[in-house]
Design a protein around this motif. Structure first.
Motif, PDB file in Angstrom:
ATOM      1  N   GLY A   1      12.992  -8.873   7.945  1.00 27.15           N
ATOM      2  CA  GLY A   1      11.897  -9.117   8.787  1.00 27.15           C
ATOM      3  C   GLY A   1      10.723  -8.211   8.212  1.00 27.15           C
ATOM      4  N   GLU A   2      10.908  -7.473   7.249  1.00 27.09           N
ATOM      5  CA  GLU A   2       9.854  -6.383   6.638  1.00 27.09           C
ATOM      6  C   GLU A   2       9.100  -7.325   5.737  1.00 27.09           C
ATOM      7  N   TRP A   3       8.027  -6.596   5.524  1.00 31.87           N
ATOM      8  CA  TRP A   3       6.812  -7.048   4.587  1.00 31.87           C
ATOM      9  C   TRP A   3       6.560  -5.617   3.660  1.00 31.87           C
ATOM     10  N   LEU A   4       7.125  -6.093   2.530  1.00 32.98           N
ATOM     11  CA  LEU A   4       6.935  -5.135   1.600  1.00 32.98           C
ATOM     12  C   LEU A   4       6.193  -5.511   0.262  1.00 32.98           C
ATOM     13  N   SER A   5       5.114  -4.489  -0.078  1.00 30.13           N
ATOM     14  CA  SER A   5       4.446  -5.010  -1.421  1.00 30.13           C
ATOM     15  C   SER A   5       4.837  -4.037  -2.553  1.00 30.13           C
TER      16      SER A   5
ATOM     17  N   GLY B   1      -2.022  -5.276  -1.164  1.00 26.63           N
ATOM     18  CA  GLY B   1      -0.826  -4.298  -0.911  1.00 26.63           C
ATOM     19  C   GLY B   1      -0.957  -3.651   0.476  1.00 26.63           C
ATOM     20  N   GLU B   2      -2.194  -3.279   0.825  1.00 26.74           N
ATOM     21  CA  GLU B   2      -2.301  -2.688   2.212  1.00 26.74           C
ATOM     22  C   GLU B   2      -1.975  -3.510   3.352  1.00 26.74           C
ATOM     23  N   GLU B   3      -1.969  -4.790   3.146  1.00 24.61           N
ATOM     24  CA  GLU B   3      -1.701  -5.634   4.174  1.00 24.61           C
ATOM     25  C   GLU B   3      -0.273  -5.640   4.601  1.00 24.61           C
TER      26      GLU B   3
ATOM     27  N   ARG C   1       4.967  -1.936   4.320  1.00 28.36           N
ATOM     28  CA  ARG C   1       5.428  -0.749   3.489  1.00 28.36           C
ATOM     29  C   ARG C   1       5.034  -1.121   2.050  1.00 28.36           C
ATOM     30  N   MET C   2       4.577  -0.111   1.216  1.00 26.72           N
ATOM     31  CA  MET C   2       4.143  -0.327  -0.011  1.00 26.72           C
ATOM     32  C   MET C   2       4.894   0.439  -1.127  1.00 26.72           C
ATOM     33  N   ILE C   3       5.355   0.021  -2.207  1.00 29.93           N
ATOM     34  CA  ILE C   3       5.910   1.099  -3.348  1.00 29.93           C
ATOM     35  C   ILE C   3       4.922   0.812  -4.388  1.00 29.93           C
ATOM     36  N   THR C   4       4.978   1.856  -5.221  1.00 27.66           N
ATOM     37  CA  THR C   4       4.396   1.923  -6.398  1.00 27.66           C
ATOM     38  C   THR C   4       5.188   2.090  -7.837  1.00 27.66           C
ATOM     39  N   LEU C   5       5.167   1.187  -8.954  1.00 24.77           N
ATOM     40  CA  LEU C   5       6.062   1.400  -9.816  1.00 24.77           C
ATOM     41  C   LEU C   5       5.134   2.012 -10.958  1.00 24.77           C
TER      42      LEU C   5
ATOM     43  N   GLU D   1       4.488   4.165   0.845  1.00 26.19           N
ATOM     44  CA  GLU D   1       3.797   4.402   1.823  1.00 26.19           C
ATOM     45  C   GLU D   1       4.146   3.422   2.997  1.00 26.19           C
ATOM     46  N   THR D   2       4.318   3.876   4.239  1.00 18.00           N
ATOM     47  CA  THR D   2       4.332   3.045   5.432  1.00 18.00           C
ATOM     48  C   THR D   2       3.173   2.817   6.162  1.00 18.00           C
TER      49      THR D   2
END
Length: 239
Positions: free
Chosen positions: A29-33, A199-201, A204-208, A217-218
């Motif tokens: 159910g998570e939304w990850l960018s 990504g901000e939508e 949670r967002m991870i950067t590679l 970031e959450t």
């Protein structure tokens, strides 16, 4: 509950580490960018998460099953049954209508069902465009056909590669609107993008960078939903 877990995942090409000891957990159910500059490893990670490639080292646990050692044939079945893929370039069959493009995904999974495929198109606001060929649809409409196609087999994860990369601002908003509604209804969504606004939508967002996760970031940014043509009740049928 974790739906996806990457454990010490590396992808090595000669002296190049496209991914370097990635550890990642994604909850149901998570939304990850997944974000990062060109060459950061985003595409490699997408291919591994989407069962289109295997890691050189490490484990990929999808719904409790390690898929990292599966054969190409087994990965095809996993991809067909558990991953809903949404591509930047659409990959629609030019001589098939919108409805037939959605039904083609059903064909490779089980049995084509025109009524169910039409309901999927209705869910993304395209019921009246069902008989149109891809070249008769706008870029935003083609992307919505891709979303309907990805939803039709009830995947465990929706995996989108730069889903708004070829869209204007209006159609980008419509597509993100659909993702917002799907997320609210319980879908697990992973978006690979270089666009900070997309990504901000996510929640949670991870950067590679250079194959490693350098930031996480959450941060859930809520915005008004204005695309009234999208049917909430129909979207929920495909979760």
């Amino acid at each position: 509950m974790d739906i996806l877990k990457l454990v010490d995942v590396s992808k090595i090409y000669g002296d190049l580490k496209a991914l370097d000891k990635i550890n990642l957990r994604v909850e149901k159910g998570e939304w990850l960018s997944i974000m990062g500059p060109s060459g950061s490893g985003k595409t490699t990670m997408m291919n591994i998460i989407g069962a289109m490639d295997k890691p050189s080292i490490g484990e990929v646990i999808l719904e409790g099953e390690d898929i990292s050692k599966k054969s190409p044939k087994e990965l095809t079945v996993i991809r067909r049954d558990k991953i809903g893929l949404i591509f930047q370039q659409f990959h629609l069959v030019n001589y098939l209508s919108a409805l037939e493009n959605v039904m083609m995904a059903q064909y490779y999974h089980s049995m084509p069902d025109a009524e169910e495929a039409m309901a999927a198109l209705e869910a993304v606001g395209l019921k009246d465009r069902a008989k149109h060929l891809p070249n008769q649809l706008s870029g935003g409409e083609q992307q919505r056909v891709c979303i309907a196609r990805a939803l039709i087999n009830h995947p465990s994860i929706l995996l989108a590669d730069e889903p708004t990369g070829n869209l204007d601002e209006k159609n980008e908003f419509i597509v993100m609107d659909i993702f917002e509604k799907l997320h609210n209804a319980g879908s697990t969504i992973i978006v690979v993008t270089h666009d900070p606004e997309v990504g901000e939508e996510s929640e949670r967002m991870i950067t590679l960078e250079h194959g490693r996760i350098t930031n996480e970031e959450t941060k859930k940014r809520r915005r008004p939903v204005v695309s009234t043509e999208i049917k909430d009740n129909k979207l929920k049928e495909f979760i």
